[in-house]
Design an enzyme around this catalytic site. Structure first.
Site, short mmCIF file in Angstrom:
data_model
loop_
_atom_site.label_atom_id
_atom_site.label_comp_id
_atom_site.label_asym_id
_atom_site.label_seq_id
_atom_site.Cartn_x
_atom_site.Cartn_y
_atom_site.Cartn_z
N GLU A 79 0.80 -1.22 0.00
CA GLU A 79 0.00 0.00 0.00
C GLU A 79 0.84 1.27 0.00
O GLU A 79 0.79 2.08 0.94
CB GLU A 79 -0.98 -0.01 1.18
CG GLU A 79 -2.03 -1.09 1.04
CD GLU A 79 -3.17 -0.99 2.04
OE1 GLU A 79 -2.99 -0.32 3.08
OE2 GLU A 79 -4.24 -1.56 1.78
N GLU A 112 -5.76 -7.69 -0.44
CA GLU A 112 -6.45 -7.46 0.83
C GLU A 112 -7.91 -7.11 0.56
O GLU A 112 -8.22 -6.39 -0.39
CB GLU A 112 -5.82 -6.31 1.64
CG GLU A 112 -4.49 -6.62 2.26
CD GLU A 112 -3.99 -5.47 3.14
OE1 GLU A 112 -4.83 -4.68 3.62
OE2 GLU A 112 -2.77 -5.38 3.33
#
Length: 462
Positions: free
Chosen positions: A186, A290
């Site tokens: 991320e 995710e």
């Protein structure tokens, strides 16, 4: 080794593999909502060490690493039908800020152990560098004590990550149960100008150390923006993250509205189509690194959260997309199983206080302490109407600065003090509360996953 061929991952024998499994959050990269502490990992460790001393703090944290994932955990995941675990790690296990560029070989001890356990059960591992020196995004899960992602500002931090990945890739270059490397979780580069060139450099360095393993590359802005990729890399999966707005702690009904935005199955599919457009346009594999809802303890609301998950899994099946659900084990917010025993007896009240204050972003409804923070939100909206800071705007930024940094850091001494006076046996018992035999299984979630994967949820209910 697994390798990419067009839109698929294939085995060495050219059999297609769809990686479906879970993230091992909170293990070699600890997170506040997962194990119940406040603020970021390095600050928490320093506070606990201040109470226990270095030697006894090491005893506790190493025992936690040992207990958190064992052969029993690997067997449970294999029984569900999973064939992949994404393993988040922190750079701090492999290199220290005091001695940069010096690899800590002991850091591989637990990672080797778990990759071996998973491989023995036919489960691949994706190694995910979740916390980078300087912090690659603005939040706690990159071990960031601030809201500044300094990684993108300083070449020094970038050089260290390239060096670290050269060492990791060299270490696992011949391991067939490592599916590949997810080198930056991320990324949050506010400019969007540094991350692309950094990936170019990192890919070349990793390929020089290990030319065969698959690379799993996250897009910018928390794996949602893929415009930063300037070239297509061979043997690469571009990873999207796909959290549903209605599934957050502050989520509304499902179907229903969350903060003015409608969410139903159709919207879930439209969102996934948007988030995976780059992969479909480039003809590369679909893999969701995710996703997953947060559970509340309210049976009616949690039934809606299970439906969100069920709908997402159906959508991924329809697109032949792989996935890694977040997360396997925690203290009760999101995991397939959650800790019990001495740890929850000692820290349960503290965790309830954190929840009341909304001190963990992942567990916050954004309504806690409304009588205090509400007027501040109004003030910011009134006085600074055009302010929209990266990545998610003024409302989230204000909450992050007040609840998730100020409140969270103020809670650190209270958490650490709960370790005071414990003997070695009691410290061991706290860590062992995260061993599977001491955990509570979230039965509806296990049943749902087993049904999707063709496995069995297995084991007694605790």
């Amino acid at each position: 080794m697994l390798h990419v061929s067009g839109t698929r991952l294939l085995t060495a024998g050219n059999q297609p593999v769809r990686l479906r499994g879970v993230g091992l959050g909170g293990w070699m990269n600890m997170e506040n909502f997962i194990t119940g502490y406040p603020a970021n990992e390095a600050s928490m460790r320093a506070a606990v060490q201040g109470v226990l001393g270095e030697e006894r703090a090491t005893l506790f944290f190493d025992r936690l690493l040992t207990s958190f994932f064992t052969e029993r955990d690997a067997a449970l995941l294999a029984g569900l039908g999973m064939n992949c675990v994404r393993i988040p790690i922190s750079y701090r296990h492999f290199e220290s800020d005091e001695r940069p560029f010096e690899i800590i070989e002991q850091g591989f001890h637990h990672l080797d152990r778990v990759i071996g356990l998973l491989g023995a059960h036919g489960i691949y591992s994706v190694i995910d560098l979740h916390a980078l020196p300087g912090s690659q995004n603005q939040h706690w899960h990159s071990d960031n004590p601030t809201h500044i992602a300094a990684f993108w500002r300083h070449r020094h931090f970038q050089d260290r990550v390239v060096h670290l990945w050269e060492a990791i890739a060299d270490h696992y270059r011949d391991n067939p149960w490592v599916a590949g490397y997810n080198p930056v979780n991320e990324p949050g580069d506010p400019s969007g100008k540094v991350v692309g060139p950094f990936y170019d450099r990192l890919v070349k360095a990793v390929r020089a150390a290990d030319p065969r393993h698959v690379l799993f590359l996250d897009g910018n802005t928390y794996s949602t923006d893929f415009s930063i990729f300037r070239e297509m890399y061979e043997n690469t999966v571009f990873v999207c993250h796909d959290y549903a707005l209605a599934g957050f702690a502050h989520g509304g009904g499902y179907p229903g509205y969350t903060r003015g935005e409608w969410c139903d199955r159709g919207e879930l599919e439209r969102t996934f189509d948007r988030r995976s457009r780059f992969q479909r346009e480039t003809g590369t594999p679909l893999w969701v690194g995710e996703f997953g809802p947060v559970y509340t303890g309210d049976p009616e609301l949690d039934a809606e959260r299970y439906q969100i998950l069920r709908d997402q899994l159906d959508i991924y099946d329809a697109h032949d997309a792989g996935w890694a659900l977040w997360t396997y084990k925690d203290v009760g917010l999101q995991g397939l199983v959650h800790a019990g025993g001495p740890y929850m007896e000692r820290f349960g009240g503290f965790i309830a206080k954190k929840r009341r204050l909304g001190a963990d972003r992942w567990g916050s409804t954004m309504e806690e302490s409304a009588e205090v923070i509400g007027p501040l939100h109004t003030l910011v909206e009134t006085e600074f109407p055009g302010w929209s800071p990266y990545p998610w705007g003024a409302r989230y930024q204000t909450d992050d600065l007040i609840r998730h940094i100020l409140f969270a850091q103020a809670l650190l001494p209270e958490y650490a003090e709960l370790f005071r006076g414990l003997d070695d046996g009691e410290l061991t018992a706290l860590a062992d509360s995260f061993a599977l035999e001491g955990c509570v299984r979230r039965r509806p979630l296990l049943d749902l996953l087993a049904a999707s994967l063709g496995g069995t949820s297995g084991g007694p209910v605790r």
